[in-house]
Design an enzyme around this catalytic site. Structure first.
Site, PDB file in Angstrom:
ATOM      1  CD  GLU A 239      50.347  52.985 -33.121  1.00 29.19           C
ATOM      2  OE1 GLU A 239      50.706  53.795 -33.997  1.00 29.19           O
ATOM      3  OE2 GLU A 239      49.160  52.690 -32.929  1.00 29.19           O
TER       4      GLU A 239
ATOM      5  N   GLY B 207      58.317  51.767 -34.788  1.00 30.01           N
ATOM      6  CA  GLY B 207      58.658  50.935 -35.934  1.00 30.01           C
ATOM      7  C   GLY B 207      60.170  50.995 -36.110  1.00 30.01           C
TER       8      GLY B 207
ATOM      9  NE  ARG C   9      64.089  55.925 -44.162  1.00 26.62           N
ATOM     10  CZ  ARG C   9      64.845  56.840 -43.627  1.00 26.62           C
ATOM     11  NH1 ARG C   9      66.158  56.807 -43.792  1.00 26.62           N
ATOM     12  NH2 ARG C   9      64.332  57.818 -42.925  1.00 26.62           N
TER      13      ARG C   9
ATOM     14  CE1 TYR D 123      59.756  59.955 -47.064  1.00 23.63           C
ATOM     15  CE2 TYR D 123      61.219  58.112 -46.671  1.00 23.63           C
ATOM     16  CZ  TYR D 123      59.952  58.617 -46.843  1.00 23.63           C
ATOM     17  OH  TYR D 123      58.878  57.765 -46.769  1.00 23.63           O
TER      18      TYR D 123
ATOM     19  CB  CYS E 229      67.865  54.287 -66.014  1.00 23.48           C
ATOM     20  SG  CYS E 229      68.506  55.102 -67.445  1.00 23.48           S
ATOM     21  CD  GLU E 230      63.986  58.138 -62.002  1.00 20.81           C
ATOM     22  OE1 GLU E 230      64.003  59.199 -61.338  1.00 20.81           O
ATOM     23  OE2 GLU E 230      62.984  57.422 -62.139  1.00 20.81           O
TER      24      GLU E 230
ATOM     25  CE1 TYR F  60      58.061  52.819 -42.015  1.00 18.82           C
ATOM     26  CE2 TYR F  60      59.874  53.652 -40.696  1.00 18.82           C
ATOM     27  CZ  TYR F  60      58.546  53.316 -40.825  1.00 18.82           C
ATOM     28  OH  TYR F  60      57.705  53.465 -39.743  1.00 18.82           O
TER      29      TYR F  60
HETATM   30  N1  LLP Z   1      52.192  54.561 -35.979  1.00 17.79           N
HETATM   31  C1  LLP Z   1      51.642  55.126 -37.060  1.00 17.79           C
HETATM   32  C2  LLP Z   1      50.199  55.395 -37.075  1.00 17.79           C
HETATM   33  C3  LLP Z   1      52.455  55.457 -38.166  1.00 17.79           C
HETATM   34  O1  LLP Z   1      51.903  56.035 -39.227  1.00 17.79           O
HETATM   35  C4  LLP Z   1      53.837  55.170 -38.126  1.00 17.79           C
HETATM   36  C5  LLP Z   1      54.698  55.501 -39.252  1.00 17.79           C
HETATM   37  C6  LLP Z   1      54.359  54.572 -36.967  1.00 17.79           C
HETATM   38  C7  LLP Z   1      53.515  54.277 -35.912  1.00 17.79           C
HETATM   39  C8  LLP Z   1      55.793  54.214 -36.834  1.00 17.79           C
HETATM   40  O2  LLP Z   1      56.658  55.301 -36.912  1.00 17.79           O
HETATM   41  P1  LLP Z   1      58.208  55.092 -36.560  1.00 17.79           P
HETATM   42  O3  LLP Z   1      58.299  54.674 -35.109  1.00 17.79           O
HETATM   43  O4  LLP Z   1      58.744  54.019 -37.435  1.00 17.79           O
HETATM   44  O5  LLP Z   1      58.828  56.389 -36.819  1.00 17.79           O
HETATM   45  N2  LLP Z   1      58.936  55.807 -44.834  1.00 17.79           N
HETATM   46  C9  LLP Z   1      59.357  56.802 -43.860  1.00 17.79           C
HETATM   47  C10 LLP Z   1      58.644  56.645 -42.548  1.00 17.79           C
HETATM   48  C11 LLP Z   1      57.125  56.679 -42.673  1.00 17.79           C
HETATM   49  C12 LLP Z   1      56.433  56.417 -41.369  1.00 17.79           C
HETATM   50  C13 LLP Z   1      54.987  56.239 -41.560  1.00 17.79           C
HETATM   51  N3  LLP Z   1      54.282  56.005 -40.349  1.00 17.79           N
HETATM   52  C14 LLP Z   1      60.862  56.712 -43.704  1.00 17.79           C
HETATM   53  O6  LLP Z   1      61.493  55.900 -44.385  1.00 17.79           O
HETATM   54  O7  LLP Z   1      61.461  57.438 -42.927  1.00 17.79           O
END
Ligand code: LLP
Length: 427
Positions: free
Chosen positions: A282, A284, A320, A324, A351-352, A380
Site C-alpha cells: 500500500e 502512498g 508537514r 512533523y 498567524c502563528e 500529504y
Molecule cells: N497503509 C496504511 C494502513 C496507512 O496507514 C498508510 C499511511 C499507508 C498505507 C501509506 O503510507 P505511505 O506509503 O504513504 O508512507 N501525514 C504523514 C503520513 C501519515 C501516513 C498515515 N498512514 C506525513 O505527512 O508524513
C-alpha cells in the site's frame, strides 16, 4: 542528490515539461502542480520491482496521500487498486470506477453506519479490533463475506513519532496474542477471514524494519493458518516506503529491497505451508510524493533578528513542516542557476510563529515577487490542507507533457463560509 529537479533553458524550474514561472503567471499562487507522468512512472517502478520477484502482486495506493480525482483516475487507468481509510475515500474511489475488489477498506474507530456504508459498497473489509468485528456481525449478515484483520506486528518505524503505527504505543491492529482467537471467532460469526494486514509506519528509508515486520506478520499468519485453519488469499504488508526529502537522503534500492523482502516472504510461506496468497502493498508517498511542487510567491523580505522570507502560503496549505518538523527542499523557481548566498527562514502567512517552511535554509538572493517551489509536496500536502486563518484552499494543476490542466479550482471566500448559517435570534 535524488530530488527530481529539472531546470529549463530559461533557468526556471521545470515540472512535467512546463515552466513553473509560466504556470504561476497563468494560475497564480499558491498552487499545487502535479506531474502526471511521474505518478505513472512511480507506480510502474514499484509494481515492476515487486512483481519481478512475486508475480501474484497488487498495489493498493494509499489514497490518503493525495485524493485529487484526476490523480485517482490516473492510477485507475494504470489498474492500481486503492487503500481507503474512510467512507469518503471508498465513495470517491467507487465513483471513479474502482470496483469493490480493488478497494481495501482499513478504517479505525468507525461508526456502525460507516461500517454499513462501506459494506454496502462491497469493498474488502480490513478489521482493526474485536469491537469492530462484533459490530459488523450485528449490523450485516456475514454470509461468508471475505474479510481480513490488521495485526500489530510489534515493529514500528517512521519519519516522526506520529507516523509510527506498530508497537505497544500504537492504536492500530489486533495483538499477536489474540490473533488466532479472532480469526476463529470471525468464522464462528459466519465470515470468511482470508486476509492479514499490517502497516508499521510512514516515511521509512531504512529497509531493516520492513524485513522485521514481514517476518513478524508472517509468523502471526503462519500461526493463524495452523491453529485457526485459515487459508490466506492475501497478505498485505501496508505502505511506508520513504522518499528522499533532503539532498543527502536516498531512496531504497528498489530492486534489492523487493528481492530481499520477497525472498523472506516466500521462505515464510514455505515454512508454514501457506501456498501462494496474493501479496498486497500500500504505497502512498512513494507513488505521489515527488510528483508535485507547491509554488508560492515571496511577498516580503524582512530583516529582523533573523532574515525572514515571507510567502503567500502557510501551514494551512502544507502542514508537514509545522506538524512533523519535516524538511521540504525549497528552490527559487525563477533563479534556478543562482548559487546560495545566505541562510534564511522561509515563513508562511498564517498567524502563528510555528508557521515556517524552513529555518536557516541556504538560498540565493531573494526579492519580493520571486517564486519559491516547495518540493515533494504531492503526498500529504493538499490532503492535509485546511482553511485555518480563513485562507481559501489553493488550486491544483496537472501537467502532462508540458500541457497544464486545472484539476481543482482555488476556493473562494464564499466556499469557505457557505455551509455556515446564522440562527434566527442573531439575524
Ligand atoms: N497503509 C496504511 C494502513 C496507512 O496507514 C498508510 C499511511 C499507508 C498505507 C501509506 O503510507 P505511505 O506509503 O504513504 O508512507 N501525514 C504523514 C503520513 C501519515 C501516513 C498515515 N498512514 C506525513 O505527512 O508524513
Amino acid at each position: 542528490m535524488d530530488l527530481n529537479i529539472k531546470i529549463n533553458n530559461n533557468g526556471h524550474l521545470d515540472i512535467g515539461g512546463a515552466d513553473t514561472c509560466d504556470l504561476v503567471e497563468q494560475f497564480g499562487t499558491p498552487v499545487y502542480v502535479i506531474d502526471e507522468n511521474r505518478i505513472r512512472d512511480n507506480y510502474n517502478r514499484f509494481y515492476n520491482a515487486f512483481s519481478k520477484y512475486y508475480s501474484d502482486f497488487k498495489v493498493f495506493y494509499a489514497c490518503k496521500a493525495n485524493t485529487n480525482i484526476a490523480v485517482l483516475k490516473i492510477l485507475e487507468e494504470e489498474r492500481c487498486c486503492i487503500d481507503a481509510v474512510s467512507p469518503g475515500e471508498v465513495y470517491i474511489s467507487k465513483k471513479l470506477g474502482f470496483s469493490g475488489d480493488r478497494i481495501l477498506f482499513s478504517g479505525n474507530n468507525i461508526r456502525n453506519d460507516e461500517i454499513e456504508f462501506v459494506n454496502g459498497e462491497d469493498v474488502i473489509l480490513n478489521i482493526d479490533s474485536v469491537s469492530a468485528l462484533k459490530r459488523l456481525a450485528e449490523s450485516i449478515k456475514p454470509n461468508g463475506k471475505k474479510i481480513s484483520f490488521r495485526v500489530n506486528p510489534m515493529v514500528g518505524a517512521g519519519h516522526h513519532g506520529h507516523c509510527i503505527t506498530g508497537g505497544e504505543m500504537s492504536k492500530f491492529g489486533i495483538m499477536e496474542t489474540e490473533a488466532v482467537e479472532i480469526y476463529k471467532l470471525a468464522k464462528e460469526l459466519g465470515f470468511n477471514p482470508v486476509g492479514m494486514h499490517s502497516h508499521i509506519g510512514s516515511g521509512i528509508l531504512n529497509p531493516e524494519p520492513f524485513k522485521l515486520a514481514i517476518e513478524s506478520t508472517m509468523n502471526i499468519a503462519g500461526k493463524v493458518h495452523l491453529e485457526a485453519g485459515i487459508d490466506f488469499e492475501f497478505i498485505d504488508f501496508g505502505g511506508g516506503v520513504g522518499i528522499p526529502y533532503t539532498p543527502d537522503e536516498n531512496l531504497v534500492d528498489l530492486d534489492t529491497f523487493a528481492k530481499e523482502n520477497m525472498a523472506l516472504f516466500k521462505a515464510k510461506l514455505e515454512e508454514f505451508d501457506m501456498g501462494q496468497p496474493t501479496l498486497y502493498l500500500e504505497p502512498g508517498r512513494f507513488i505521489v510524493g515527488d510528483s508535485s511542487v507547491l509554488l508560492v510567491t515571496v511577498n516580503s523580505v524582512k530583516e529582523s533578528y533573523r532574515k525572514f522570507i515571507g510567502v503567500d502560503a502557510g501551514f494551512n496549505t502544507l502542514l508537514r513542516p509545522a506538524m512533523y518538523d519535516s524538511y521540504h527542499h525549497i528552490v527559487v523557481a525563477n533563479k534556478m542557476n543562482e548559487e546560495a548566498t545566505q541562510k534564511v527562514d522561509v515563513a508562511g502567512n498564517v498567524c502563528e510563529s510555528g508557521d515556517l517552511f524552513a529555518r536557516d535554509r541556504p538560498l540565493p538572493d531573494i526579492e519580493e515577487g520571486d517564486i519559491l517551489a516547495i518540493l515533494n509536496a504531492g503526498a500529504y500536502g493538499f490532503t492535509m490542507a485546511s482553511n485555518y486563518n480563513s485562507h481559501p484552499l489553493p488550486a491544483e494543476i496537472l501537467v502532462k507533457d508540458g500541457e497544464a490542466f486545472v484539476i481543482r479550482k482555488a476556493q473562494t471566500f464564499d466556499d469557505i463560509f457557505e455551509k455556515q448559517s446564522i440562527p434566527k435570534h442573531l439575524e
